[in-house]
Scaffold this motif. Sequence first.
Motif, PDB file in Angstrom:
ATOM      1  N   ASN A   1      -1.689  19.024   9.628  1.00 14.32           N
ATOM      2  CA  ASN A   1      -2.252  17.442   9.347  1.00 14.32           C
ATOM      3  C   ASN A   1      -1.661  16.418  10.548  1.00 14.32           C
ATOM      4  OD1 ASN A   1      -3.834  18.493   7.194  1.00 14.32           O
ATOM      5  ND2 ASN A   1      -1.924  18.260   5.959  1.00 14.32           N
ATOM      6  N   GLY A   2      -0.691  16.992  11.446  1.00 16.33           N
ATOM      7  CA  GLY A   2      -0.253  15.865  12.441  1.00 16.33           C
ATOM      8  C   GLY A   2       0.611  14.967  11.801  1.00 16.33           C
ATOM      9  N   GLN A   3       1.335  15.255  10.526  1.00 20.51           N
ATOM     10  CA  GLN A   3       2.208  14.022  10.195  1.00 20.51           C
ATOM     11  C   GLN A   3       3.457  13.802  11.276  1.00 20.51           C
ATOM     12  OE1 GLN A   3       3.026  15.881   6.540  1.00 20.51           O
ATOM     13  NE2 GLN A   3       1.464  14.858   5.386  1.00 20.51           N
ATOM     14  N   SER A   4       4.066  12.654  11.057  1.00 16.25           N
ATOM     15  CA  SER A   4       5.307  12.558  11.621  1.00 16.25           C
ATOM     16  C   SER A   4       6.525  13.103  11.153  1.00 16.25           C
ATOM     17  CB  SER A   4       5.163  10.953  12.196  1.00 16.25           C
ATOM     18  OG  SER A   4       4.254  10.434  12.737  1.00 16.25           O
ATOM     19  N   LEU A   5       7.380  13.175  11.946  1.00 15.77           N
ATOM     20  CA  LEU A   5       8.775  13.894  11.532  1.00 15.77           C
ATOM     21  C   LEU A   5       9.508  12.423  10.805  1.00 15.77           C
ATOM     22  CD1 LEU A   5       9.707  16.151  14.452  1.00 15.77           C
ATOM     23  CD2 LEU A   5       8.638  16.687  11.908  1.00 15.77           C
TER      24      LEU A   5
END
Length: 312
Positions: A33-37
């Motif tokens: 989903n392209g979430q951030s770290l």
Amino acid sequence: MKCLVTGATGFIGRQLCEQLAACGHTVVALSKNGQSLENGQPTQALDLSEHEPDDTVLQDVDVCFHLAGIAHRQAQESDYQALNTRATLRLARMAAAAGVRSFIFLSSVKAMGVPLSSRERSECDTVTPVDAYGLSKWQAECGLRDQFSGVGMAVVIVRPVLVYGAGVKGNLQSLATAARLGIPRPPQGGQRSMIALDDLVALLLVIAQQTTSGVHTWIACSEERYSTRDIYDLLRTIQGKRPGVGWLPRWGWRAAAFALDWVSRRFDDSTYEKLFGTELYSNAAVLAATTWRPKVRLEHVIEHIASGSADQ
């Protein structure tokens, strides 16, 4: 090193990306989903079950950590096959073509099939899995061995046992909640091999640095073994509660587990066996092949599991 990590926003992926960055390595992170770290670094959104990564993603990559997969939830057999099996082999072929030095595949001890006894299992103690998840991991392992035994790229198949740590979900978090609510103390019986998240990530880092060519398969576990009662007692202690009373007989636990399986329609994965079965594994092979040594015990992180905290 330049490292590609798939499944970068998962329970293991987040910790791996953090440790890679802390060691000064360049991280290319992929997630569905392209979430951030945690550090704010964005990840590239890519559903590997449907799409291949762009060729530039693997450019100059030294090590590919393939963690993406479907686990710990009900899914269609075709979904397990698409992501756990076919996407794994497709990505490995792309990595070899791009000149990647090492491909590290996070499999599972479920790929070894159901234990036939209570004795400790080594890497060769396998039977064909009957569940869709275990079978998809086993088929990916077989494909990697068949296709990459004679190539220059090192392929390492890591089979973790139950992984615990801060922010863990699933059965351990459910048991922590149940202990807090005052379920009866479980009866003694059964033991399971486990591994701490920090130890598993440390192993992945060691493998990336030390592994040479060929296909290697290693079980990842610590020497510690825990029963459900052991974990329950630790949880009660850290929650500041008195030891629970074991007023529910074993047959009552069996009946309650069967009822839970019936309600959830999970007839191929017994809750009772998860609670009181014995499932032991050996880490002798990976200890002999690498410098890695597990250091964390459940007691060290039980407070974070009990509280549901994501911080260590």
